[in-house]
Motif scaffolding. Structure first.
Motif, PDB file in Angstrom:
ATOM      1  N   THR A   1      -2.296  -1.022  -3.357  1.00  0.00           N
ATOM      2  CA  THR A   1      -3.406  -0.166  -2.943  1.00  0.00           C
ATOM      3  C   THR A   1      -2.855   1.204  -2.556  1.00  0.00           C
ATOM      4  N   TRP A   2      -3.390   2.276  -3.150  1.00  0.00           N
ATOM      5  CA  TRP A   2      -2.912   3.605  -2.791  1.00  0.00           C
ATOM      6  C   TRP A   2      -4.092   4.493  -2.386  1.00  0.00           C
TER       7      TRP A   2
ATOM      8  N   ARG B   1       0.848  -1.195   0.000  1.00  0.00           N
ATOM      9  CA  ARG B   1       0.000   0.000   0.000  1.00  0.00           C
ATOM     10  C   ARG B   1       0.878   1.236   0.000  1.00  0.00           C
TER      11      ARG B   1
END
Length: 300
Positions: free
Chosen positions: A123-124, A94
């Motif tokens: 995931t950002w 992330r």
């Protein structure tokens, strides 16, 4: 008991091939060491894994049970190793991105699009924060990277807080005026042309950027008359559109085409609105490394 993965790999090859010679060929080893490993595995387990006769070669009940378990274990191990390698390459994880709002009118959205395309399993999240809050969030490891504008931070302060800052995009400041203002008809102006205009600015206590812009005005030879402060650049533009004053904004702000507002470049020595990225130097963060590889900061 000291069973290792190599023994299970050897056993599985023999079980699947139903032949020591074919298994040895598949494993690219000679048959004697393969046989020795299988015998060692049987000794460690205290069971017979193969029922051997002159005419047949079959797994025992225990051998069939081990074959299923070993296949699942080795498959899971391969998946684990693959995941670890992906994490090391920054392909999984992330990324928490701190950003000032005006940066989203510039190159950052296309940067995030490229990052998502190349690293779809990362995931950002975007955290719209002022520079001061971003700085503290970086120190507290609440975000991984932060984007904000001039002025560049002092290197010694960055080192003391285990942070690094790099220039990522160069940009100048322009002047936003109401479309009915006499200056709106010009192609470009000097900074001193707004010396007597009511100045609209971002909150001076929230960021060093508006203070830097006011100092640029002083350096140009005049003290700006501050009429109102606001927390968001769109609030400033709304006031400009209402004819309440002028403001200094990054040139990429003109991309939004604000109603009633004209954006004018500054002809001589325009202040810079360069965008910097800041990140921690104490963690080995593969996702951050991957993000920086996409960013490719220009030479400074």
């Amino acid at each position: 008991m000291s069973i290792d993965l190599k023994q299970l790999k050897y056993f599985l090859a023999v079980a699947e091939e139903k032949s020591f010679s074919r298994a040895a060929e598949r494993l690219h080893i000679s048959q004697p060491p393969l046989s020795q490993q299988i015998m060692k595995l049987e000794a460690e387990l205290g069971v017979k894994l193969f029922a051997r006769t002159t005419r047949s070669f079959e797994l025992t009940v225990a051998g069939r049970a081990l074959m299923n378990e070993a296949a699942e274990l080795l498959a899971k191990m391969r998946m684990t190793i693959d995941t670890v390698r992906q994490i090391d390459r920054g392909e999984v994880g992330r990324l928490r991105v701190g950003i000032v709002g005006s940066a989203m009118w510039g190159p950052i959205p296309s940067l995030l699009e490229e990052f998502q395309s190349k690293y779809p399993r990362v995931t950002w999240t975007i955290h719209e924060l002022g520079p001061t809050v971003q700085y503290e969030a970086l120190r507290a490891k609440q975000i991984d990277v932060g984007f904000w504008r001039e002025p560049r931070l002092d290197e010694s302060d960055l080192r003391n807080d285990n942070l690094r800052q790099e220039l990522c995009y160069r940009e100048n400041v322009c002047v936003a005026v109401n479309e009915h203002h006499p200056l709106a008809k010009k192609e470009a102006i000097e900074l001193t042309d707004i010396a007597d205009e009511p100045m609209l600015t971002l909150a001076l206590d929230k960021s060093a950027f508006p203070r830097y812009l006011l100092q640029c005005c002083v350096n140009a030879g005049f003290d700006p008359v501050i009429f109102q402060e606001a927390n968001e650049p769109q609030t400033l533009l709304a006031m400009v559109g209402a004819g309440l004053g002028v403001t200094l904004v990054p040139e990429t702000t003109s991309r939004i085409g604000w109603p009633g507002v004209v954006f004018l470049p500054i002809r001589t020595n325009p202040p810079s609105a360069n965008l910097y990225i800041t990140y921690t130097t104490t963690d080995d963060a593969p996702v951050v490394r991957a993000f920086m590889n996409i960013l490719r900061p220009p030479e400074r």
